[in-house]
Write an enzyme that holds these catalytic residues in place. Structure first.
Site, mmCIF file in Angstrom:
data_model
loop_
_atom_site.group_PDB
_atom_site.id
_atom_site.type_symbol
_atom_site.label_atom_id
_atom_site.label_comp_id
_atom_site.label_asym_id
_atom_site.label_seq_id
_atom_site.Cartn_x
_atom_site.Cartn_y
_atom_site.Cartn_z
ATOM 1 N N ASP A 4 -4.336 -10.041 4.320
ATOM 2 C CA ASP A 4 -3.057 -10.192 3.405
ATOM 3 C C ASP A 4 -1.758 -10.545 4.908
ATOM 4 O OD1 ASP A 4 -1.089 -10.196 1.762
ATOM 5 O OD2 ASP A 4 -0.769 -7.901 1.654
ATOM 6 N N PHE B 290 0.709 -1.312 -0.078
ATOM 7 C CA PHE B 290 -0.113 0.039 0.019
ATOM 8 C C PHE B 290 0.754 1.348 -0.021
ATOM 9 C CE2 PHE B 290 -2.593 -3.078 2.338
ATOM 10 C CZ PHE B 290 -3.711 -3.291 1.304
#
Ligand SMILES: *[C@@H]1O[C@H](CO)[C@@H](O)[C@H](O)[C@H]1NC(C)=O
Ligand SMILES: *[C@@H]1O[C@H](CO)[C@@H](O)[C@H](O)[C@H]1NC(C)=O
Ligand SMILES: *[C@@H]1O[C@H](CO)[C@@H](O)[C@H](O)[C@H]1NC(C)=O
Length: 685
Positions: free
Chosen positions: A591, A479
């Site tokens: 994740d 991210f």
């Protein structure tokens, strides 16, 4: 299926949107590692490179039928004919996907009767060509498959990109330089190293050089009008698709894109606005980049109530690509000509020396984004005179009751998963998972600042200073990048989110959720920053870094003792149990992997990055944001059923095995059959 085949391949099947309530019959690039087991399929890696009738996604229970008379027919659940190859009666006997990603229908002599390469959508794969007249048409956005007005086409003398209107408006071109021999047809071919135009086999007439492919590549005409080269990065860390190159080199800045700010939008250093005054309003009240619309629609019936709204020092992309409708015209005649012609939406006047009696006049029938001139870079004078209706035609609807054109945005996220099969045609159903967010109606900023116990809001300047201008990078994740910083006396980790395209309210709502979760095995969110493009999260600093640095023998000379390993495993389990069972709102991490487990000075494990899967918006100019999970840690149900928080348990299991064995699940330094640890263990068992 070839069991030793590893890496990119093509598959065909139904690909679904974020909410998985609309499907396209598509061809996409997918990955299988050696062994071909479903545990090794890369989620989020799949990229659609072709689809049948994008404009009409089908619903559940739609059918694709390969009919007896050789037609491939797609019907929606209600039986409506959506698409067909129209090959009935052409003796089609077989269908297959070639290794290069071409869906081909064959007759009994093995000659191709129909192929998907002849009907490109928005993408090209290596080896694919486009003949004269063929088009690539961009999607509205990655989540909305409707055609955008932007298209790329091969014409006899070059490659052209247009915004569709009548007439189409050219925004960029690559022309063949030499004279073109008559009979030959021009075609464009994408190969490793170049995108080239040919008029005959052999030497290309003109080429756009491309970086050598290190792995699989594809080219897509994107919703911003750019033609973009993507490549799959197979390095051990962030396996994902990356943008490699923008092929339209004349469109560097955001504002250079013809639809950067939608219709009637004005782009100034990357920011959009509507023309000043009360004549225009935003089409989407939250995002001005979707363009503006006249408050009173233009009406040809009352042309006497048309006026021109003056905008000085703005440019239009047509200046650089197309001959003006009139040259050597005065500014005044240019305006008058527009007022007299109902299909003209604006008079665009451009002169080289500020001389209003002699310049170029463009009269577009549809006005896309204007760009504010940058004084240092613009060597001409240009103004736009936008046509507005000052009094609505009577009798007629009042402006308030007229239906407003709305651009619908889809704020759901999608994940797709594919299994590849080599050359044989195979139809797979691809499932998707989505997280739908509710828009928080409470006004964000003030509201947020007042909630006690919530993470602190920092300004971008403060965080820049705290991190000494982001100088000390701790790591990089799916991210964004993480930097070390210091706030007061406390060491912190500052995560700068890239690919961030989410609304302020949504961001704040998610930050609030993450910030309200406290557990000793979850990394604590201290604060955040939300300022224009900048979205940052401030976390507590974990001095031993992430788990992956400690558990793999290959990287670590002194392995952790068994007691420490056991403590770490228990810590992760407690953190996950809290996220799944004990906090107010059930949170799936999606994740879990060693990179997301952080260790403090006493080797207590804390789970990081929870809640981020929800936080990242998927405006899909950034392919990275499609990723949910990491190859090697993905639970099998990603392929078969609804996704629940239990997928984290599977990933956690993989992490335990890695901690115990001291090697990565997917270790590409091993010989082919030994790459996936989990399959290896199953075999041994
Ligand atoms: C592309 O070409 C380069 C140079 O010939 C080569 O090194 C590279 O492996 C090729 N890439 C692929 C994916 O075939
Ligand atoms: C009116 O303007 C349009 C483009 O805006 C142009 O195509 C058309 O030829 C013009 N008509 C006349 C009569 O000038
Ligand atoms: C625009 O025109 C004015 C005179 O009207 C002149 O002073 C100015 O330099 C011109 N700007 C550019 C960029 O040519």
């Amino acid at each position: 299926m070839n069991p030793t085949f590893s890496g990119p391949s093509f598959a065909a099947g139904f690909f679904c949107n974020a909410a998985c309530d609309a499907f396209l019959f598509s061809i996409f690039i997918v990955f299988v590692n050696s062994g071909g087991g479903i545990t090794n399929v890369g989620v989020g890696a799949a990229q659609v490179v072709w689809s049948a009738n994008r404009d009409h996604p089908v619903r559940e229970k739609a059918s694709l039928q390969f009919t007896e008379d050789g037609d491939l027919v797609l019907r929606d659940s209600d039986g409506t004919l959506v698409w067909s190859t129209n090959t009935s009666g052409k003796s089609v006997v077989a269908m297959s996907i070639t290794e290069s990603g071409n869906l081909v229908l064959f007759d009994s002599k093995n000659t191709s009767v129909w192929q998907s390469f002849d009907h490109p959508t928005d993408s090209l794969v290596p080896g694919q060509s486009m003949r004269e007249g063929m088009r690539l048409t961009a999607n509205i956005s990655t989540t909305n498959w409707t055609y955008s007005p932007l298209y790329l086409t091969v014409l006899a003398d070059g490659l052209y990109a247009f915004v569709d209107s009548s007439p189409p408006q050219l925004y960029t071109k690559h022309l063949i330089t030499g004279s073109k021999p008559d009979n030959n047809s021009t075609y464009l071919t994408f190969v490793n190293g170049s995108l080239s135009l040919f008029t005959k086999p052999g030497k290309p007439e003109v080429s756009i050089p491309l970086p050598w492919a290190r792995s699989v590549q594809y080219i897509r005409l994107e919703s911003d009008g750019q033609l973009r080269l993507y490549e799959y990065d197979t390095s051990d860390q962030g396996q994902a698709w990356h943008k490699v190159k923008d092929l339209f080199s004349d469109m560097k800045a955001y504002c250079d894109h013809p639809t950067a700010c939608g219709e009637y939008g004005i782009c100034t250093e990357g920011q959009c606005s509507c023309p000043p005054g009360n004549n225009f309003r935003q089409i989407d009240d939250r995002q001005v980049k979707f363009g503006c619309a006249p408050v009173i629609p233009l009406s040809c019936q009352s042309i006497q109530h048309h006026q021109l709204l003056t905008l000085n020092d703005v440019s239009y992309f047509l200046y650089f690509n197309t001959a003006p409708d009139y040259d050597r015209m005065s500014e005044e005649s240019c305006k008058q000509t527009c007022l007299k012609n109902c299909s003209c939406k604006a008079a665009l006047f451009q002169s080289w020396d500020g001389n209003s009696s002699d310049g170029n006049c463009h009269l577009p029938s549809q006005l896309f984004s204007l760009q504010t001139n940058q004084p240092a870079k613009t060597h001409y004078n240009s103004s736009a005179y936008i046509k507005v209706q000052i009094i609505p035609p009577s009798p007629g609807p009042s402006p308030n009751s007229s239906p407003l054109l709305e651009v619908k945005r889809n704020s759901t996220t999608g994940i797709i998963i594919g299994v590849t099969l080599g050359i044989t045609a195979t139809i797979l159903v691809i499932i998707s998972f989505f997280v739908r967010r509710k828009c928080n109606q409470v006004d964000e900023e003030e509201y947020f600042d007042q909630v006690p116990g919530m993470p602190t809001r920092f300004t971008f300047e403060e965080l820049k200073e705290a991190s000494e201008n982001f100088s000390e990078k701790l790591g990089e994740g799916g991210f964004g990048s993480v930097f070390e910083g210091k706030i007061g006396n406390e060491r912190v980790a500052i995560k700068r989110l890239d690919a961030f395209n989410q609304g302020e309210k949504q961001f704040l709502a998610e930050v609030e959720t993450i910030g309200s979760i406290h557990h000793i095995n979850l990394v604590r969110l201290i604060g955040f920053c939300a300022e224009k493009m900048h979205k940052l999260l401030v976390y507590e600093y974990m001095c031993n870094g992430s788990l992956d640095k400690w558990i793999f023998y290959k990287d670590q000379t002194v392995p952790l003792d068994w007691q420490t390993r056991c403590k770490i495993i228990t810590g992760i389990a407690k953190g996950l149990a809290y996220l799944h069972e004990e906090c107010r709102q059930r949170i799936a991490h999606l994740d879990i992997k060693p990179q997301n487990i952080l260790l403090d000075d006493k080797f207590n494990a804390e789970v990081a990055d929870f809640g981020l899967a929800k936080l990242i918006e998927r405006d899909q100019s950034q392919v990275m944001t499609m990723m949910r999970g990491t190859p090697g840690y993905l639970a099998p149900e990603w392929l078969t059923s609804m996704i629940t928080e239990k997928v984290d348990i599977y990933s956690f299991g993989v992490v335990i095995v890695e901690i115990v064995c001291g090697r990565r699940n997917l270790d590409y330094s091993q010989s082919n059959e030994n790459i996936p640890l989990i399959s290896l263990l199953k075999d041994k068992m």
